[in-house]
Design a protein around this motif. Sequence first.
Motif, PDB file in Angstrom:
ATOM      1  N   LEU A   1       8.165   7.594 -15.176  1.00  0.00           N
ATOM      2  CA  LEU A   1       8.004   6.499 -14.213  1.00  0.00           C
ATOM      3  C   LEU A   1       8.400   5.162 -14.824  1.00  0.00           C
ATOM      4  CD1 LEU A   1       4.684   7.418 -12.356  1.00  0.00           C
ATOM      5  CD2 LEU A   1       7.036   7.904 -11.708  1.00  0.00           C
ATOM      6  N   PHE A   2       8.082   4.978 -16.109  1.00  0.00           N
ATOM      7  CA  PHE A   2       8.471   3.731 -16.780  1.00  0.00           C
ATOM      8  C   PHE A   2       9.993   3.602 -16.821  1.00  0.00           C
ATOM      9  CE2 PHE A   2       9.453   1.461 -20.813  1.00  0.00           C
ATOM     10  CZ  PHE A   2       8.997   0.206 -20.430  1.00  0.00           C
ATOM     11  N   CYS A   3      10.690   4.706 -17.156  1.00  0.00           N
ATOM     12  CA  CYS A   3      12.155   4.684 -17.187  1.00  0.00           C
ATOM     13  C   CYS A   3      12.729   4.411 -15.796  1.00  0.00           C
ATOM     14  CB  CYS A   3      12.686   6.014 -17.723  1.00  0.00           C
ATOM     15  SG  CYS A   3      12.281   6.349 -19.450  1.00  0.00           S
ATOM     16  N   LEU A   4      12.129   5.010 -14.773  1.00  0.00           N
ATOM     17  CA  LEU A   4      12.616   4.796 -13.419  1.00  0.00           C
ATOM     18  C   LEU A   4      12.427   3.352 -12.977  1.00  0.00           C
ATOM     19  CD1 LEU A   4      11.325   8.032 -11.614  1.00  0.00           C
ATOM     20  CD2 LEU A   4      13.692   7.479 -12.216  1.00  0.00           C
ATOM     21  N   VAL A   5      11.277   2.761 -13.320  1.00  0.00           N
ATOM     22  CA  VAL A   5      11.018   1.375 -12.928  1.00  0.00           C
ATOM     23  C   VAL A   5      12.024   0.432 -13.588  1.00  0.00           C
ATOM     24  CG1 VAL A   5       9.375  -0.530 -13.152  1.00  0.00           C
ATOM     25  CG2 VAL A   5       8.581   1.705 -12.378  1.00  0.00           C
ATOM     26  N   VAL A   6      12.293   0.632 -14.883  1.00  0.00           N
ATOM     27  CA  VAL A   6      13.265  -0.223 -15.578  1.00  0.00           C
ATOM     28  C   VAL A   6      14.645  -0.068 -14.942  1.00  0.00           C
ATOM     29  CG1 VAL A   6      14.439  -0.620 -17.770  1.00  0.00           C
ATOM     30  CG2 VAL A   6      11.973  -0.229 -17.737  1.00  0.00           C
ATOM     31  N   HIS A   7      15.019   1.168 -14.644  1.00  0.00           N
ATOM     32  CA  HIS A   7      16.318   1.431 -14.020  1.00  0.00           C
ATOM     33  C   HIS A   7      16.435   0.723 -12.667  1.00  0.00           C
ATOM     34  CE1 HIS A   7      19.813   4.051 -12.924  1.00  0.00           C
ATOM     35  NE2 HIS A   7      19.337   3.815 -11.698  1.00  0.00           N
ATOM     36  N   GLU A   8      15.438   0.915 -11.817  1.00  0.00           N
ATOM     37  CA  GLU A   8      15.487   0.314 -10.484  1.00  0.00           C
ATOM     38  C   GLU A   8      15.375  -1.209 -10.546  1.00  0.00           C
ATOM     39  OE1 GLU A   8      16.356   2.044  -8.033  1.00  0.00           O
ATOM     40  OE2 GLU A   8      16.148   3.982  -9.017  1.00  0.00           O
TER      41      GLU A   8
ATOM     42  N   ILE B   1      10.572  -1.845  -5.327  1.00  0.00           N
ATOM     43  CA  ILE B   1      10.890  -0.539  -5.909  1.00  0.00           C
ATOM     44  C   ILE B   1       9.962   0.513  -5.323  1.00  0.00           C
ATOM     45  CG2 ILE B   1      10.974   0.789  -8.050  1.00  0.00           C
ATOM     46  CD1 ILE B   1      11.536  -1.854  -9.509  1.00  0.00           C
ATOM     47  N   TYR B   2      10.533   1.612  -4.880  1.00  0.00           N
ATOM     48  CA  TYR B   2       9.770   2.733  -4.343  1.00  0.00           C
ATOM     49  C   TYR B   2       9.964   3.941  -5.260  1.00  0.00           C
ATOM     50  CZ  TYR B   2       9.160   0.106   0.004  1.00  0.00           C
ATOM     51  OH  TYR B   2       8.829  -0.852   0.924  1.00  0.00           O
ATOM     52  N   LEU B   3       8.873   4.498  -5.760  1.00  0.00           N
ATOM     53  CA  LEU B   3       8.907   5.695  -6.590  1.00  0.00           C
ATOM     54  C   LEU B   3       8.592   6.888  -5.698  1.00  0.00           C
ATOM     55  CD1 LEU B   3       6.974   4.301  -9.683  1.00  0.00           C
ATOM     56  CD2 LEU B   3       9.441   4.634  -9.473  1.00  0.00           C
ATOM     57  N   ILE B   4       9.582   7.749  -5.490  1.00  0.00           N
ATOM     58  CA  ILE B   4       9.468   8.844  -4.533  1.00  0.00           C
ATOM     59  C   ILE B   4       9.256  10.151  -5.295  1.00  0.00           C
ATOM     60  CG2 ILE B   4      10.585   9.998  -2.593  1.00  0.00           C
ATOM     61  CD1 ILE B   4      12.337   7.479  -2.313  1.00  0.00           C
ATOM     62  N   PRO B   5       8.170  10.885  -5.023  1.00  0.00           N
ATOM     63  CA  PRO B   5       7.905  12.137  -5.748  1.00  0.00           C
ATOM     64  C   PRO B   5       9.053  13.131  -5.625  1.00  0.00           C
ATOM     65  CG  PRO B   5       5.973  11.463  -4.474  1.00  0.00           C
ATOM     66  CD  PRO B   5       7.091  10.551  -4.071  1.00  0.00           C
ATOM     67  N   PHE B   6       9.425  13.744  -6.772  1.00  0.00           N
ATOM     68  CA  PHE B   6      10.454  14.786  -6.870  1.00  0.00           C
ATOM     69  C   PHE B   6      11.863  14.274  -6.546  1.00  0.00           C
ATOM     70  CE2 PHE B   6       6.549  17.046  -5.474  1.00  0.00           C
ATOM     71  CZ  PHE B   6       6.275  17.690  -6.667  1.00  0.00           C
ATOM     72  N   VAL B   7      12.011  13.006  -6.248  1.00  0.00           N
ATOM     73  CA  VAL B   7      13.331  12.446  -5.939  1.00  0.00           C
ATOM     74  C   VAL B   7      13.749  11.416  -6.988  1.00  0.00           C
ATOM     75  CG1 VAL B   7      14.672  11.117  -4.263  1.00  0.00           C
ATOM     76  CG2 VAL B   7      13.067  12.871  -3.476  1.00  0.00           C
ATOM     77  N   GLY B   8      12.846  10.540  -7.383  1.00  0.00           N
ATOM     78  CA  GLY B   8      13.159   9.491  -8.358  1.00  0.00           C
ATOM     79  C   GLY B   8      12.666   8.157  -7.865  1.00  0.00           C
ATOM     80  N   GLY B   9      13.532   7.167  -7.913  1.00  0.00           N
ATOM     81  CA  GLY B   9      13.168   5.824  -7.491  1.00  0.00           C
ATOM     82  C   GLY B   9      14.238   5.252  -6.589  1.00  0.00           C
ATOM     83  N   ALA B  10      13.885   4.186  -5.896  1.00  0.00           N
ATOM     84  CA  ALA B  10      14.830   3.517  -4.997  1.00  0.00           C
ATOM     85  C   ALA B  10      14.526   2.033  -4.981  1.00  0.00           C
ATOM     86  CB  ALA B  10      14.747   4.092  -3.587  1.00  0.00           C
ATOM     87  N   ALA B  11      15.559   1.225  -5.188  1.00  0.00           N
ATOM     88  CA  ALA B  11      15.453  -0.227  -5.042  1.00  0.00           C
ATOM     89  C   ALA B  11      15.924  -0.573  -3.638  1.00  0.00           C
ATOM     90  CB  ALA B  11      16.301  -0.933  -6.095  1.00  0.00           C
TER      91      ALA B  11
ATOM     92  N   ALA C   1       0.835  -1.200   0.000  1.00  0.00           N
ATOM     93  CA  ALA C   1       0.000   0.000   0.000  1.00  0.00           C
ATOM     94  C   ALA C   1       0.870   1.251   0.000  1.00  0.00           C
ATOM     95  CB  ALA C   1      -0.929  -0.014   1.212  1.00  0.00           C
ATOM     96  N   PHE C   2       1.968   1.242   0.762  1.00  0.00           N
ATOM     97  CA  PHE C   2       2.853   2.399   0.828  1.00  0.00           C
ATOM     98  C   PHE C   2       3.509   2.656  -0.526  1.00  0.00           C
ATOM     99  CE2 PHE C   2       6.944   4.392   2.267  1.00  0.00           C
ATOM    100  CZ  PHE C   2       6.368   5.590   2.683  1.00  0.00           C
ATOM    101  N   LYS C   3       3.936   1.589  -1.210  1.00  0.00           N
ATOM    102  CA  LYS C   3       4.529   1.746  -2.533  1.00  0.00           C
ATOM    103  C   LYS C   3       3.509   2.279  -3.538  1.00  0.00           C
ATOM    104  CE  LYS C   3       6.348  -2.447  -2.622  1.00  0.00           C
ATOM    105  NZ  LYS C   3       7.093  -3.641  -3.098  1.00  0.00           N
ATOM    106  N   ALA C   4       2.259   1.809  -3.424  1.00  0.00           N
ATOM    107  CA  ALA C   4       1.213   2.278  -4.337  1.00  0.00           C
ATOM    108  C   ALA C   4       0.925   3.760  -4.112  1.00  0.00           C
ATOM    109  CB  ALA C   4      -0.054   1.452  -4.134  1.00  0.00           C
ATOM    110  N   ILE C   5       0.911   4.192  -2.830  1.00  0.00           N
ATOM    111  CA  ILE C   5       0.671   5.599  -2.526  1.00  0.00           C
ATOM    112  C   ILE C   5       1.786   6.471  -3.091  1.00  0.00           C
ATOM    113  CG2 ILE C   5       0.533   7.260  -0.632  1.00  0.00           C
ATOM    114  CD1 ILE C   5      -0.849   5.083   1.013  1.00  0.00           C
ATOM    115  N   LEU C   6       3.025   6.028  -2.927  1.00  0.00           N
ATOM    116  CA  LEU C   6       4.156   6.788  -3.466  1.00  0.00           C
ATOM    117  C   LEU C   6       4.106   6.850  -4.991  1.00  0.00           C
ATOM    118  CD1 LEU C   6       7.160   5.608  -1.257  1.00  0.00           C
ATOM    119  CD2 LEU C   6       6.019   7.821  -1.227  1.00  0.00           C
ATOM    120  N   ALA C   7       3.736   5.747  -5.643  1.00  0.00           N
ATOM    121  CA  ALA C   7       3.664   5.726  -7.103  1.00  0.00           C
ATOM    122  C   ALA C   7       2.590   6.680  -7.608  1.00  0.00           C
ATOM    123  CB  ALA C   7       3.390   4.303  -7.591  1.00  0.00           C
ATOM    124  N   VAL C   8       1.414   6.655  -6.973  1.00  0.00           N
ATOM    125  CA  VAL C   8       0.341   7.567  -7.372  1.00  0.00           C
ATOM    126  C   VAL C   8       0.756   9.018  -7.119  1.00  0.00           C
ATOM    127  CG1 VAL C   8      -2.022   8.285  -6.870  1.00  0.00           C
ATOM    128  CG2 VAL C   8      -1.473   5.858  -7.034  1.00  0.00           C
TER     129      VAL C   8
END
Length: 295
Positions: free
Chosen positions: A153-160, A177-187, A127-134
Amino acid sequence: MELINDQLLGQPLRLEGNMAGWQRLYWAGQPVSQLDASSEAEGERVHQFTLQSERGDVTCEVAVQVQWQPFLVRYSLKSNGQLLSESERSDAELMHSTPEQEAPVSTKFGIAGLASLGFKLLKSAKAFKAILAVGSLAAYSWLFSLPFALALLFCLVVHEYGHIRAMKYFGMKTKGIYLIPFVGGAAVSDSKLNTRWQQVVISIMGPTWGMVLSWIALIGWWATDATWLAALAGFNAILNLFNLLPILPLDGGHILKSITFSMHDLMGLILCMAGAAIGVYLCYTLGLPLLGFLL
């Protein structure tokens, strides 16, 4: 710890206890007897209580003897002086048993219930990952456009995902994978790195997967002449090349840190600080204060 799960007068009888000697006995889900903690936790302890039935009052007695090394519980159940059952349970049986206790049903669902539900959702990693992605999708759509946000977001997901694949190659557990607004992504990994070489491989696999995506998009543009594929290839290539700059917390910075710190701690510290300072200076010079603040 649930020690006993038996039947008395057609109703479940359950005993719970801990290593301090505390014990509580439940009949039909209701507590009927409790023994406080005792210094003689391994001795025999007796629960005595009276139940009401259609045939009148029933005097019950449950004798429990606990042995800790090796762990073993012996118990006997008597009703009106008559032995009904006796048995024993080992630690292996307790570890593989499931408590048969019904969850309490609440008929009220007010503000407290909503707050509890929200807290449980936040504790859920999915749920936390979904909230961050949205949130990331909404933020980038507001700043730029929905197509740009989806592409980013697609590029970030492939990268992570490249980082995740490398972690799994080394047998590490991952949280995803966590997609963080204004920061990018984190594996995010759930295991510790064993060597600096692992850090180098994991760090470089993100940009590697990203550049593979750029080549696929470029080949698609050559085959279809679709300009959006060319834009995706170029943007993704710039994104991943930027990520290779030797500045923490970028992947290039992690590679620099792993290599230099493996030579000498002082050298690694100086080079990483210098890279960070140069990165901050360039960001503010190029009019990217938010990125400079993050660095």
